[in-house]
Design an enzyme around this catalytic site. Structure first.
Site, PDB file in Angstrom:
ATOM      1  N   LYS A 206       0.838  -1.211   0.000  1.00  0.00           N
ATOM      2  CA  LYS A 206       0.000   0.000   0.000  1.00  0.00           C
ATOM      3  C   LYS A 206       0.866   1.253   0.000  1.00  0.00           C
ATOM      4  CE  LYS A 206      -3.165   2.989   0.222  1.00  0.00           C
ATOM      5  NZ  LYS A 206      -4.408   3.050   0.942  1.00  0.00           N
ATOM      6  N   CYS A 260      -3.867  10.090   1.436  1.00  0.00           N
ATOM      7  CA  CYS A 260      -2.934   9.000   1.165  1.00  0.00           C
ATOM      8  C   CYS A 260      -1.573   9.463   0.658  1.00  0.00           C
ATOM      9  CB  CYS A 260      -3.555   8.030   0.159  1.00  0.00           C
ATOM     10  SG  CYS A 260      -4.991   7.147   0.790  1.00  0.00           S
TER      11      CYS A 260
END
Length: 413
Positions: A206, A260
């Protein structure tokens, strides 16, 4: 497996809870914000995302989703709470929400339960922080008595409901049994491929995804600065370079936003500061980009007295109202701190979604977000409203030739 408890009802937790509820599970959604719980109980969604409000009403009416301020005994627990950075000057992951969620469910754990961490976290978080908390609070042994996995989200605001179903998913387990148990659960609604691995690899995947984009954007932003100095059009440079079959440079802009990309690379730097030199440098380039844009705007305004700036866009990306970590906000703050009058229009952000009075007597039009509506602005219609016809396009969304033909002085990133 009948009941699922989802902790955290934000941009990821709520859509995940809705997917499980739509798949037929009894879902308990947990959040610490009372206004979020009250909104959902009334069948309203606190997140501006296409399709989400209708889905909330459907599952609430069917009785498949209940909300609470505390977790309850369940067959599976999904942790989807925020993991912000602690200090912009010395960024580290704030795992307090993850720790609190793990501590809250640990007394409720029973043999055979599954715990999944979805929150983006530094590598090692699941095994080194979450598992010990779960074991200490339950008296059970992870892997032997209950399952633990890490399954990061990979969705884009504006397309969450589509991507949460159709994107490939990575699931890492503390052991093979945990990974397979989590795969069985997510397969209830995920149509994309599901790839199994170990938990630390999944955590790193991720971060690697978002770090790749951050480094690419930093290259684009640095190229923009270089091209500005050399008086070369960076858009043409990138467009022509991207004709190469193995080159894909992204677009420069006022910086990087969203929860993010602007945050996740720091989690790698935190765990490997000596090795992550390129990653740190990219973060520094992108974090400094709002000030670079501000200085460029100052250059446009330097001969103007008490200038008014019409800012187009607050969101961190086009066609959404998400302002989390938005570089546009940082540019706006710098402009206001300089004493400039700033008028703001963003069709997707409540309170700023009217353009009335924005252009009147403005000295400079500044584009900070690439909303599609801005591409259709009529320079001929706007020109008579402005005091000085200057434009700084930090997103390269306007047709420069068209605006220059309407008498505007146009500068781009």
């Amino acid at each position: 497996m009948d009941r699922i408890c989802v902790l955290g009802l934000g941009y990821i937790g709520l859509p995940t809870a809705l997917m499980f509820a739509s798949a037929g599970y009894e879902v308990i959604g947990v959040d610490v914000k009372e206004e979020v719980l009250n909104s959902l109980r009334n069948g309203d969604c606190h997140i501006d995302e296409p399709g989400l409000n209708d889905l909330v009403r459907q599952v609430i009416l069917k009785g498949k989703l209940e909300v609470s301020s505390h977790p309850v005994q369940s067959d599976a627990f999904i942790i989807a709470v925020p993991t912000p950075i602690t200090d912009p000057d010395y960024p580290h992951a704030d795992l307090s929400y993850v720790k609190s969620a793990a501590a809250g469910i640990s007394p409720l754990l029973r043999r055979g339960n599954l715990v999944v961490l979805e929150s983006t976290s530094p590598p090692g978080t699941t095994e080194e922080i979450v598992v010990p908390i779960l074991e200490d609070g339950s008296g059970l042994k992870a892997g032997k008595d209950f399952h633990v996995a890490y399954c990061p989200e990979r969705v884009l605001p504006g397309r969450i409901l589509h991507e949460i179903i159709h994107n490939a998913r990575i699931i890492g387990g503390i052991d093979v049994g945990s990974a397979r148990r989590a795969e069985e659960l997510y397969r209830s609604f995920v149509k994309g491929e599901i790839h199994l691995t170990d938990v630390k690899t999944a955590e790193m995947v991720k971060l690697a995804e978002n770090t790749y984009r951050d480094v690419n954007i930093a290259l684009a932003n640095e190229l923009a600065r270089i091209c500005s100095r050399l008086r070369v059009d960076v858009r043409e440079v990138i467009d022509l370079a991207n004709l190469h079959p193995r080159v894909k440079i992204l677009r420069p802009g006022p910086g990087v936003g969203g929860h993010c990309i602007a945050v996740d690379p720091w989690f790698i730097v935190e765990k490997a500061p000596q090795e992550a030199r390129l990653i740190r440098a990219a973060r520094e380039v992108n974090d400094s980009q709002p000030r670079y844009v501000f200085e460029r705007i100052k250059g446009v305004l330097k001969k103007m007295e008490r200038p008014k700036i019409a800012v187009l866009g607050m969101a961190y990306k086009g066609n959404v109202g998400d302002t989390r970590e938005s570089p546009a906000l940082k540019v706006i703050d710098l402009l206001k701190a300089e004493g400039y009058e700033v008028a703001i229009y963003d069709p997707y952000v409540k309170g700023y979604d009217s353009s009335e009075g924005i252009f009147e007597d403005a000295d400079c039009l500044v584009v900070l977000t690439d909303h599609s509506q801005f591409r259709d602005l009529d320079p001929e219609g706007i020109a008579p409203l402005l005091r000085n016809k200057s434009v700084f396009d930090a997103r390269n969304v306007l047709d420069k030739t068209e605006w220059e033909q309407a008498g505007f002085r146009v500068e781009t990133i």
